[in-house]
Design an enzyme around this catalytic site. Sequence first.
Site, mmCIF file in Angstrom:
data_model
loop_
_atom_site.group_PDB
_atom_site.id
_atom_site.type_symbol
_atom_site.label_atom_id
_atom_site.label_comp_id
_atom_site.label_asym_id
_atom_site.label_seq_id
_atom_site.Cartn_x
_atom_site.Cartn_y
_atom_site.Cartn_z
ATOM 1 N N GLU A 90 0.818 -1.207 0.000
ATOM 2 C CA GLU A 90 0.000 0.000 0.000
ATOM 3 C C GLU A 90 0.862 1.271 0.000
ATOM 4 O O GLU A 90 1.949 1.292 0.558
ATOM 5 C CB GLU A 90 -0.925 -0.009 1.222
ATOM 6 C CG GLU A 90 -1.989 -1.096 1.087
ATOM 7 C CD GLU A 90 -2.955 -1.128 2.251
ATOM 8 O OE1 GLU A 90 -4.150 -1.298 2.005
ATOM 9 O OE2 GLU A 90 -2.518 -0.986 3.396
ATOM 10 N N CYS A 103 3.381 8.609 1.077
ATOM 11 C CA CYS A 103 3.863 7.684 2.096
ATOM 12 C C CYS A 103 4.151 6.341 1.408
ATOM 13 O O CYS A 103 3.227 5.681 0.919
ATOM 14 C CB CYS A 103 2.781 7.549 3.164
ATOM 15 S SG CYS A 103 3.195 6.390 4.445
ATOM 16 N N CYS A 110 6.268 -6.667 7.408
ATOM 17 C CA CYS A 110 7.364 -6.102 8.205
ATOM 18 C C CYS A 110 7.779 -7.103 9.270
ATOM 19 O O CYS A 110 6.936 -7.795 9.848
ATOM 20 C CB CYS A 110 6.919 -4.792 8.857
ATOM 21 S SG CYS A 110 8.249 -3.970 9.757
ATOM 22 N N CYS A 114 5.644 -4.546 15.477
ATOM 23 C CA CYS A 114 5.169 -3.572 16.474
ATOM 24 C C CYS A 114 3.704 -3.886 16.806
ATOM 25 O O CYS A 114 2.892 -4.134 15.905
ATOM 26 C CB CYS A 114 5.296 -2.151 15.934
ATOM 27 S SG CYS A 114 7.006 -1.727 15.514
ATOM 28 N N CYS A 117 0.628 -1.969 15.216
ATOM 29 C CA CYS A 117 0.667 -1.728 13.770
ATOM 30 C C CYS A 117 0.031 -2.867 12.990
ATOM 31 O O CYS A 117 0.358 -4.039 13.195
ATOM 32 C CB CYS A 117 2.121 -1.540 13.350
ATOM 33 S SG CYS A 117 2.348 -1.466 11.570
ATOM 34 N N SER A 218 10.529 6.339 15.798
ATOM 35 C CA SER A 218 9.330 5.967 16.554
ATOM 36 C C SER A 218 9.737 5.813 18.007
ATOM 37 O O SER A 218 10.401 4.847 18.369
ATOM 38 C CB SER A 218 8.780 4.633 16.039
ATOM 39 O OG SER A 218 8.461 4.737 14.685
ATOM 40 N N CYS A 337 -1.558 6.350 9.800
ATOM 41 C CA CYS A 337 -0.324 5.753 10.292
ATOM 42 C C CYS A 337 -0.597 4.464 11.075
ATOM 43 O O CYS A 337 -1.433 4.451 11.974
ATOM 44 C CB CYS A 337 0.332 6.776 11.203
ATOM 45 S SG CYS A 337 2.029 6.458 11.470
HETATM 46 S S1 SF4 Z 1 5.276 0.351 12.803
HETATM 47 FE FE1 SF4 Z 1 6.703 -1.338 13.247
HETATM 48 S S2 SF4 Z 1 5.693 -3.184 12.390
HETATM 49 FE FE2 SF4 Z 1 4.666 -1.395 11.518
HETATM 50 S S3 SF4 Z 1 5.671 -1.061 9.572
HETATM 51 FE FE3 SF4 Z 1 6.691 0.281 11.070
HETATM 52 S S4 SF4 Z 1 8.416 -0.911 11.842
HETATM 53 FE FE4 SF4 Z 1 7.031 -2.336 10.805
#
Ligand code: SF4
Length: 349
Positions: A90, A103, A110, A114, A117, A218, A337
């Site tokens: 996406e 973005c 990933c 996290c 997420c 982050s 996000c």
């Molecule tokens: S927030 Fe964490 S899990 Fe989500 S895309 Fe970013 S690094 Fe990867």
Amino acid sequence: MKPSFYQFTLPELQELFSKNNLPSSGPGLLFNWHYKKRRSEPCVVDLAKKSIRYVSECLDFSLPIIDTIKASEDKTVKFLFKLQDGLKVETVLIPFNNKYTICLSSQVGCAMKCSFCHTGIQGLSRNLKTEEIIGQFTESQKWLTQNRPNDDKILNIVFMGQGEPLHNFDAVKKACEIFLTKHGLCLADQKITISTAGYLPGLERWQDEMPNVNIALSLHSPIKEKRDQLIPINKRYPLEEVLKYVEAIPNGKNRFVTYEYLLIDKFNDSDEDAHLTGKLLEGKNAYVSLIPFNPFPGSPFKRPIMEKVKSFKLILDSYKIPTLIRATKGDEILAACGQLNSKAPAITP
Ligand code: SF4
């Protein structure tokens, strides 16, 4: 299989032309044609005949295909791109003042997992190739030009889509070089931001190899137990170690680090959390982006009420830390996000 034209930086393409005894003017002309003029058909203007033959026989120009599009009322657009192997990622266009920030995704899924997420739930399928990163930009730009010709400018690139960009360092670095080169997409310095969960091996390379690219870290909590829970790689690459690299930006470069703080109801939004964050960042070259949590199906977390978000900001203000509450855009199309997930239920055009 032919190599993709879009995988080459300008020096790499020049080297390829030189190896094949082709005129040295070709790479610049091709970059100009495909990136500056945004043309997708083969370039025949000013290119030597033998270069035209080589390019058509030896290079591939295919790009990811837009599979589905969802636009929200606030003009945010979410694209689901289909890659050559059928996997999907996406990309989101976020409007501001009749222009856009794009973005981009850097991986399919990933590996960082996290807990807040939607992408993290997917796990990592694979890294994106440079041409798949470039293609997200060029195809989104084409869609904008065709569909919103009066406001089709993409001014900023943020790697905040699916994936940890520093975990796919080489492909992201090459894409950034193409975005920045004056023969390529010619973005101004400091218009690209890479958001990282704190992947230390990538951060170690970033300062030397991508000096014109901004970093957003982050943070989400200064408290180890809470950050461990939100960002599991904090256990392997603790915040104190990560901060050493992030804070090592040389003075006088007019650069600052964005610290992203996702505010989650009754988890990390207390006054104590705010004071600890203030103490951690006080006096640093820092800018804080407060992001009220964006819920997604199945998420255990909730968004805090706005009063809580504002009072968190007031506390950071008292430490003289520039802080902005990020407006949530594209919420109803799960484009905000942390909400991206290419395995989420299909979206409609
Ligand atoms: S927030 Fe964490 S899990 Fe989500 S895309 Fe970013 S690094 Fe990867």
